[in-house]
Design a protein around this motif. Structure first.
Motif, PDB file in Angstrom:
ATOM      1  N   SER A  16       0.818  -1.206   0.000  1.00 39.77           N
ATOM      2  CA  SER A  16       0.000   0.000   0.000  1.00 39.77           C
ATOM      3  C   SER A  16       0.859   1.267   0.000  1.00 39.77           C
ATOM      4  O   SER A  16       0.326   2.371   0.091  1.00 39.77           O
ATOM      5  CB  SER A  16      -0.915   0.014   1.231  1.00 39.77           C
ATOM      6  N   VAL A  17       2.163   1.129  -0.119  1.00 42.32           N
ATOM      7  CA  VAL A  17       3.064   2.282  -0.083  1.00 42.32           C
ATOM      8  C   VAL A  17       2.742   3.307  -1.175  1.00 42.32           C
ATOM      9  O   VAL A  17       2.735   4.517  -0.904  1.00 42.32           O
ATOM     10  CB  VAL A  17       4.531   1.823  -0.166  1.00 42.32           C
ATOM     11  N   PRO A  18       2.472   2.921  -2.448  1.00 43.93           N
ATOM     12  CA  PRO A  18       2.149   3.942  -3.460  1.00 43.93           C
ATOM     13  C   PRO A  18       0.941   4.800  -3.090  1.00 43.93           C
ATOM     14  O   PRO A  18       0.787   5.911  -3.602  1.00 43.93           O
ATOM     15  CB  PRO A  18       1.872   3.112  -4.718  1.00 43.93           C
ATOM     16  N   MET A  19       0.085   4.307  -2.191  1.00 43.43           N
ATOM     17  CA  MET A  19      -1.085   5.070  -1.764  1.00 43.43           C
ATOM     18  C   MET A  19      -0.688   6.372  -1.077  1.00 43.43           C
ATOM     19  O   MET A  19      -1.441   7.346  -1.081  1.00 43.43           O
ATOM     20  CB  MET A  19      -1.928   4.211  -0.818  1.00 43.43           C
ATOM     21  N   LEU A  20       0.528   6.426  -0.497  1.00 38.77           N
ATOM     22  CA  LEU A  20       0.981   7.646   0.176  1.00 38.77           C
ATOM     23  C   LEU A  20       1.098   8.809  -0.804  1.00 38.77           C
ATOM     24  O   LEU A  20       0.846   9.960  -0.445  1.00 38.77           O
ATOM     25  CB  LEU A  20       2.318   7.392   0.871  1.00 38.77           C
ATOM     26  N   GLY A  21       1.509   8.526  -2.039  1.00 42.31           N
ATOM     27  CA  GLY A  21       1.564   9.581  -3.051  1.00 42.31           C
ATOM     28  C   GLY A  21       0.206   9.863  -3.653  1.00 42.31           C
ATOM     29  O   GLY A  21      -0.123  11.009  -3.980  1.00 42.31           O
ATOM     30  N   TYR A  22      -0.601   8.838  -3.761  1.00 37.25           N
ATOM     31  CA  TYR A  22      -1.923   8.956  -4.379  1.00 37.25           C
ATOM     32  C   TYR A  22      -2.844   9.886  -3.595  1.00 37.25           C
ATOM     33  O   TYR A  22      -3.576  10.688  -4.174  1.00 37.25           O
ATOM     34  CB  TYR A  22      -2.540   7.559  -4.483  1.00 37.25           C
ATOM     35  N   THR A  23      -2.820   9.792  -2.262  1.00 38.02           N
ATOM     36  CA  THR A  23      -3.775  10.554  -1.448  1.00 38.02           C
ATOM     37  C   THR A  23      -3.628  12.061  -1.658  1.00 38.02           C
ATOM     38  O   THR A  23      -4.627  12.792  -1.649  1.00 38.02           O
ATOM     39  CB  THR A  23      -3.588  10.240   0.048  1.00 38.02           C
TER      40      THR A  23
END
Length: 561
Positions: free
Chosen positions: A531-538
């Protein structure tokens, strides 16, 4: 068909049912999704001249756009700062590119305002633009009602075709092609970044029906041998501070644990804490034992909205350091929820913001003390319809304001006004979570239902013009759908790496977010097994959710003039 014409409510819900069924069809990693499926079905039914009153469309679009803004509000305003400027640049690239391409195509191929708006909405995979553009077309001066209806129909038709190609392109480009261009194995890169953030355990995302086989927080009992004569406070300090003594059984009696309590030989001790810190407990205390009847402390779980100004911007590690109750009472942060529906990794280095909802687990007494210091307990058991109603009223009134830029009349319209109101009301609720409740499940349901009904009404009205338009423009629409994804995404990839130095997994998530593409981030996290890419997505998702819907009125204002 006569029954559907006489009872439009049947047609409306038939479009929803069949549309979401079509949206479940999968080709490789691609699914159309319920919204695109609904538009396809409604366009087909619309060819039989089945229509729904326009007021239905207006009401449901207002519900959708306000809910969208409400959910994104806290994160949107948080990201208006210097630290997030590099991610904001990606959103500006997206907005400038899609507007420029849409205007260029309109001039080059003499497209009407409806077709150009539909291309913009579909290629940018932002369904909200359909609503803001359609509404703005209805406010253009000098057009007959038939012209307005025709152009609004073109919005839906162009959106359908371009959305399909835009969706396929953004999913494949971000999850499959970009990792190759960056020369990374996305799963390995995400794991390395997770470890750099001191996450410890794997960052793999779990499905809704899964749970960790080795949870991060555990409870264990030990027989005191080597720890004979030591105090509870000394013991907890040696174990790293992330382990607390929750219970002591001495013979048949339960002894309340305090920092000064001395352990004696053959005491049974219940420890609760992080798995990593629990590993050495047996060496420090004595052998581990099976669960002991009577020596068990129930742990409470509480969702807390961060409202404290001093807490804002701190990492979870810093939060624990500044509030000794975390260690003394054995309270742990197990989850961080941002923008009501985006779960991000709760690592020691995760930064919490005002408006975030964190999940705390620990003894109830310790939880109550912490909640009072860092925020407010989230009570989302019922929607505050007073707050919801006033928000939509305020947004509708805001949308009626018209500002002229030369000869171009500019207004937010009901859609843009409700979006701004939603952002403000959602942000204010995050600051004062004691009123104005709009539970995430309710907000998501109203958002999805509002958009689906709006799209169904739009498709039914556009049905008669769909086929002639497709014959007229041919390959232009698929080309536009692909180009409007590739151009801004490629520029963002280059700028994000060369100039902004954004970490590669975060950059992929941010590019999916700048396009507001949930299917893309879903595919990215599946490939990353994290779920690490979610940090940039948010970050980019919240910003683009505000900026992209406003491109509809801007494009209509420019071309309509």
């Amino acid at each position: 068909m006569g029954v559907l014409r006489d009872h439009p409510e049947l047609a409306l819900f038939l479009c929803l049912a069949l549309g979401y069924l079509v949206g479940k069809l999968r080709v490789g990693p691609i699914t159309l999704g319920g919204i695109c499926g609904t538009l396809i079905v409604s366009l087909l039914l619309g060819t039989r001249h089945v229509t729904v009153n326009d007021d239905v469309k207006t009401v449901f679009f207002a519900l959708f756009i306000f809910s969208l803004g409400y959910m994104a509000g806290p994160q949107f305003f948080h990201n208006l700062n210097r630290k997030s400027l590099r991610f904001f640049a990606l959103c500006l690239i997206e907005v400038v590119c899609v507007l420029s391409i849409a205007i260029g195509l309109a001039k080059a191929f003499n497209l009407d305002v409806g077709t150009a708006s539909g291309i913009l909405a579909g290629a940018a995979t932002e369904s909200a633009v359909v609503g803001t553009a359609t509404e703005s077309i209805g406010q253009l001066n000098g057009l007959s009602q038939d012209q307005i209806k025709t152009y609004q129909g073109h919005v839906a038709t162009a959106y359908t075709v371009c959305y399909l190609f835009g969706l396929i392109t953004i999913v494949l480009f971000t999850s499959q092609i970009m990792p190759m261009l960056l020369r990374i194995n996305l799963a390995d890169a995400s794991r390395e970044l997770w470890e750099k953030m001191r996450g410890g355990a794997s960052g793999k995302s779990l499905e809704s029906d899964e749970q960790q086989a080795m949870p991060g927080m555990v409870g264990r009992t030990y027989l005191v041998t080597t720890a004979d004569g030591r105090s509870v406070g000394d013991l907890q300090a040696e174990l790293g501070g992330d382990v607390t003594v929750e219970g002591i059984k001495r013979g048949s009696k339960l002894v309340p644990p305090t920092p000064d309590t001395k352990l004696t030989l053959s005491d049974l001790v219940l420890l609760v804490g992080r798995r990593a810190e629990m590993i050495d407990a047996a060496h420090v205390i004595g052998p581990e034992t099976p669960g002991i009847p009577g020596l068990d402390t129930p742990l409470a779980t509480q969702q807390v909205a961060i409202t404290d100004k001093d807490t804002h911007g701190r990492t979870i590690d810093q939060l624990r350091e500044s509030h000794p109750e975390f260690r003394k009472a054995g309270v742990y942060v197990t989850e961080v929820l941002r923008s009501t529906d985006q779960k991000i990794p709760a690592t020691p280095e995760t930064v919490v913001h005002r408006g975030d909802v964190i999940t705390l687990v620990g003894a109830r007494s310790g939880l109550d003390k912490l909640v009072a210091k860092i925020g407010a307990a989230v009570k989302n058991d019922a929607t505050d319809y007073i707050y919801l109603g006033l928000g939509i009223v305020a947004g509708s009134l805001l949308g009626q304001i018209v500002v002229r830029a030369g000869d171009v009349p500019m207004s937010l319209g009901t859609g843009g006004g409700c979006l701004v109101a939603g952002l403000l009301f959602g942000w204010f609720r995050s600051r004062k979570p004691t009123f104005g409740a709009f539970p995430p499940q309710a907000a998501t349901t109203i958002k999805d239902l509002g958009l689906a009904v709006f799209i169904a009404c739009t498709g039914l009205a556009a049905g008669p013009q769909a086929w002639p338009m497709l014959k007229q423009y041919g390959l232009l629409l698929p080309f536009a759908g692909i180009a409007m994804v590739l151009v801004p995404a490629t520029i963002s990839l280059i700028v994000g790496r060369k100039l902004l130095k954004i970490e590669k997994p975060l950059l992929l998530g941010a590019i999916a977010g700048q396009q507001c593409s949930t299917p893309a981030i879903t595919s990215i996290t599946q490939v990353a097994k994290s779920s690490v890419p979610m940090l940039g997505y948010t970050i980019t998702y919240a910003l683009s959710n505000f900026l992209l819907p406003l491109t509809g009125p801007i494009l209509v204002g420019i071309l309509g003039a």
